[in-house]
Design an enzyme around this catalytic site. Structure first.
Site, PDB file in Angstrom:
ATOM      1  N   LYS A  71      10.304   2.980   6.171  1.00  0.00           N
ATOM      2  CA  LYS A  71       9.766   3.206   7.514  1.00  0.00           C
ATOM      3  C   LYS A  71      10.607   2.505   8.596  1.00  0.00           C
ATOM      4  O   LYS A  71      10.858   3.073   9.663  1.00  0.00           O
ATOM      5  CB  LYS A  71       8.326   2.704   7.561  1.00  0.00           C
ATOM      6  CG  LYS A  71       7.652   3.005   8.889  1.00  0.00           C
ATOM      7  CD  LYS A  71       6.148   2.953   8.787  1.00  0.00           C
ATOM      8  CE  LYS A  71       5.576   3.258  10.169  1.00  0.00           C
ATOM      9  NZ  LYS A  71       4.268   3.855  10.119  1.00  0.00           N
TER      10      LYS A  71
ATOM     11  N   PHE B 223       0.847  -1.197   0.000  1.00  0.00           N
ATOM     12  CA  PHE B 223       0.000   0.000   0.000  1.00  0.00           C
ATOM     13  C   PHE B 223       0.885   1.251   0.000  1.00  0.00           C
ATOM     14  O   PHE B 223       1.828   1.352   0.780  1.00  0.00           O
ATOM     15  CB  PHE B 223      -0.910   0.000   1.235  1.00  0.00           C
ATOM     16  CG  PHE B 223      -1.750   1.249   1.328  1.00  0.00           C
ATOM     17  CD1 PHE B 223      -2.728   1.512   0.381  1.00  0.00           C
ATOM     18  CD2 PHE B 223      -1.540   2.171   2.341  1.00  0.00           C
ATOM     19  CE1 PHE B 223      -3.486   2.676   0.442  1.00  0.00           C
ATOM     20  CE2 PHE B 223      -2.297   3.334   2.409  1.00  0.00           C
ATOM     21  CZ  PHE B 223      -3.274   3.585   1.463  1.00  0.00           C
ATOM     22  N   GLN B 224       0.567   2.174  -0.868  1.00  0.00           N
ATOM     23  CA  GLN B 224       1.327   3.416  -1.048  1.00  0.00           C
ATOM     24  C   GLN B 224       2.796   3.161  -1.329  1.00  0.00           C
ATOM     25  O   GLN B 224       3.673   3.904  -0.884  1.00  0.00           O
ATOM     26  CB  GLN B 224       1.136   4.361   0.150  1.00  0.00           C
ATOM     27  CG  GLN B 224      -0.291   4.892   0.226  1.00  0.00           C
ATOM     28  CD  GLN B 224      -0.449   6.107   1.107  1.00  0.00           C
ATOM     29  OE1 GLN B 224       0.249   6.254   2.093  1.00  0.00           O
ATOM     30  NE2 GLN B 224      -1.382   6.984   0.747  1.00  0.00           N
TER      31      GLN B 224
END
Lengths: 162, 573
Positions: free
Chosen positions: B160, B110-111
């Site tokens: 991240k 996702f993204q």
């Protein structure tokens, strides 16, 4: 005129994409390209064969030099240099023509590296033109498959310092 | 030990960053959490393209590196136009983007987007940081690469998990690059050759680009021009590098350049290019460009030398040190005859428009902006006719006062760039000159100006068209206005839009401004312009001034595409 360009580049992920992207994005062509590590684990050498006149070549070299990951770019065609290419050539070889093909390979100092029923695989190492010549000579026997490494090259007798 | 997110915030502070433009998202929450406790000023934009243009406008106005921070996937892809704009014009910027966790890269998470892959061609350099230990050094490197040599945008993509991981590595005292050594000083022999050529020339001309502004060499350039008595023409990017009020100024050259500048290029015997790159909008037909001249080229970027025009005297180096070395070597110049001819051309063919028109003409509005500000303003522009008029009818005397997307020609640049510029120059009067087409492209960012009480002024020259497209269609496409009309009447059949109330313009910029919390004003007649501008300039809030101008005004003079610089068209008649 074809130029052989040798580039020392940082051995980083994405460097190949960066260089190929630059060359295609600016509308230059690459005929062959070879990348592999050097004696310095942090550096890779890319050898490219680039067709084009001097003006095109000058731009290719300048643009490559602008990349942060590119350490040094040399147009080997302007210097004394050695070039080699490795080719693996599978050629159809029924029993009756086998001897003739082996003889041809011998003439080129190429080696038969694999024998199958009905075909031979020949390993040829040499200057690009010689490799071209051998493939031409083998064509009448029916070349089944060819894999070429692309040209690799080094300058002669001058240490290319990173 | 520090987390990756802490390394980023500390690294930005260490680089002197004060203001960051951006928008948060899932993959950068750790950095935003760190930002929450920091002393940095964060500017929340409404679209990441706006963040990139604000960072760019900030960089152009201040000379510092602009900085933006966005999330992975769409956050990063939305900055692409902004990065490309900065890359084309050589603007120093660092963009930090979040990335999905390392273990998810390549999984179509996702993204997720291949941000370094996508931005490779629109950045000077980019990094995907795979190990938190590399982060402190990477940030320092990114800023160095962005601001050194020919400046440009650099992107750092940080997964991240790298933001959350800890490291004891700190910023290295010195950076070492094996492959990046931008040239600085310029070769003395080449500089001496150039000086000799200048001293021998009868009809020299300085052709000056954005490199003089980026290289902070405007003073040196001015000193050279005045000492050797050499007339100066600038590119769009070079506006402000040399005072346009100086008698030696021939204003801008190229497709919409002055007659004097383009004639001077064609007749000079020595063309000295400083920090310009012989762009196609400058040279016109390349085989007929400055054929009578010996050509010299001072540029920090070796690849720009001999790229499109072969030069006789190349000098690779920063404009400032090269000009400093050059100055004592040149003789005090006379060039009386040459100056007399170029001055005569300047007198005979100034930038002009029909001052007797009863309609409100766009050029008049800009002329009034110039007069009322006495030239003391930072002008940003969108892209199109208004951009050229902003170059013609405002005289720039200082570097970093004309901020415009020159290379990429990005519509939607001017409004966010004005906001970025105002963040960098709080006391300056910042005016975005736009058209009705391009101003809409990033209009949403006006709320940022409202929120931060930035008194930017947006002057819209509203002609109900994509004006430059309309002009080309009028001149070269038989007047067939295919998809260039923005009014609600007179649309082409293919668009399948019925005529509505005549003369209705969409959107209503006054209401739109008000909806964003800004002041909206409209003028439709010449007599209203002065007082409206006065009011706008004295209002300490963001103001949008919608100027409903003549639809048919064209930008002249013009060198038709593919023609040589001397084949200028002065009017349709």
């Amino acid at each position: 005129m074809k130029h052989v360009i040798s580039a020392l580049v940082e051995n980083q992920p994405g460097v190949l994409a960066r260089i190929v992207g630059l060359i295609s994005g600016r509308g230059f062509n690459i005929e062959s390209l070879n990348v592999a590590p050097t004696q310095d684990a942090g550096l890779s050498r890319m050898t490219m064969t680039v067709p084009g006149d001097d003006r095109v070549l000058e731009q290719v070299m300048k643009q490559l030099n602008k990349l942060v990951d590119v350490v040094k770019v040399t147009d080997l065609t302007q210097r004394r240099y050695l070039n080699r290419e490795l080719a693996l050539i599978e050629v159809a070889a029924p029993a009756k023509s086998r001897a003739e093909i082996v003889g041809l390979a011998d003439l080129f100092e190429a080696k038969v590296v694999s024998v199958q029923s009905g075909s031979l695989t020949i390993q040829m190492v040499g200057e690009k033109e010689k490799v071209n010549d051998l493939i031409e000579m083998l064509k009448p026997f029916k070349v089944l498959d060819v894999s070429r490494s692309g040209v690799i090259a080094v300058a002669r007798g001058e240490q290319v310092k990173p | 030990m520090k987390t990756g997110a802490q390394c980023i915030i500390d690294g930005l502070k260490r680089q002197g960053v004060k203001t960051i433009f951006g928008l948060p998202g899932g993959s950068v929450l750790d950095i935003f959490s760190e930002l929450y406790h920091s002393s940095l000023e964060f500017v929340l934009v409404r679209h990441e393209q706006g963040a990139a243009h604000m960072a760019d406008g900030y960089a152009r106005a201040t000379g510092k590196v602009g900085c933006c921070l966005v999330t992975s996937g769409p956050g990063a892809t939305n900055t692409v136009t902004g990065l490309a704009t900065a890359a084309m014009d050589g603007i120093p910027m660092v963009c930090i983007s979040g990335q999905v966790p390392s273990s998810m890269i390549g999984n179509d998470a996702f993204q997720e987007a291949d941000t370094t892959g996508i931005t490779r061609a629109v950045t000077k350099h980019n990094y995907l940081v795979r190990n938190v230990d590399d982060l402190p050094r990477t940030i320092a490197e990114a800023f160095y690469v962005a601001r050194s040599g020919k400046p440009g945008p650099v992107l750092i993509d940080v997964p991240k998990d790298v933001q959350r991981a800890s490291t004891d590595k700190t910023t290295p005292k010195e950076l070492s690059f094996r492959g990046y050594r931008p040239a600085f000083e310029g070769n003395s022999k080449q500089i001496a050759r150039l000086a000799e050529a200048i001293n021998k020339a009868a009809r020299p001309l300085l052709y000056v680009g954005g490199g003089v502004i980026a290289g902070d060499a405007s003073r040196e350039l001015t000193a050279l021009a005045r000492k050797a008595r050499i007339p100066v023409t600038t590119t769009l990017m070079g506006l402000g590098a040399f005072p346009e009020t100086d008698p030696l100024s021939l204003r801008m050259l190229g497709m919409h350049g002055s007659v004097a500048a383009n004639r001077a290029v064609s007749e000079c015997d020595l063309l000295i290019s400083v920090g310009a790159r012989f762009d196609d909008r400058v040279t016109g037909k390349i085989s007929e460009f400055a054929t009578a001249a010996k050509k010299a080229h001072i540029d920090i970027d070796p690849s720009s030398i001999d790229k499109s025009v072969t030069v006789d005297i190349p000098v690779v180096g920063h404009a400032k040190p090269v000009l400093q070395k050059l100055l004592p070597l040149v003789d005090k110049g006379g060039h009386r005859e040459w100056l007399a001819s170029v001055n005569a051309w300047m007198k005979e063919f100034p930038f002009s428009y029909d001052t007797k028109s009863s309609q409100l003409l766009p050029q008049y509005v800009i002329e009034q902006v110039y007069e009322l500000t006495r030239g003391k303003a930072i002008i940003t522009t969108e892209v199109g006719q208004h951009q050229m008029w902003a170059a013609h009818f405002f005289k720039y005397t200082k570097p970093r006062t004309f901020l415009s997307s020159g290379g990429l020609g990005t519509m939607g640049y001017g409004l966010p760039a004005a906001i970025g510029a105002q963040f960098g120059k709080r006391d300056a009067l910042v005016v975005d000159i736009g058209g009705d087409g391009s101003t809409q492209m990033n209009f949403q960012e006006l709320v940022v100006a409202v929120e931060h009480d930035l008194p930017i002024k947006v002057v819209i020259l509203n002609n109900g068209h994509l004006g430059m497209v309309r002009q080309w269609q009028e001149m070269f496409y038989k007047g067939e206005y295919s998809a260039s009309v923005l009014k609600t009447t007179g649309r082409n059949r293919v668009e399948n839009i019925p005529d509505r109330k005549p003369g209705q313009y969409l959107p209503d910029f006054v209401k739109l401004a008000e909806a964003h919390g800004a002041v909206g004003m409209r003028v439709t007649r010449q007599s209203e312009v002065k007082s409206a501008l006065k009011k706008a300039f004295s209002t300490p809030r963001p103001v949008v001034l919608d100027c409903v101008v003549s639809e048919n005004a064209n930008v002249y003079p013009m060198v038709p595409p593919g023609a040589s610089l001397i084949e200028m068209v002065h009017s349709m008649a």
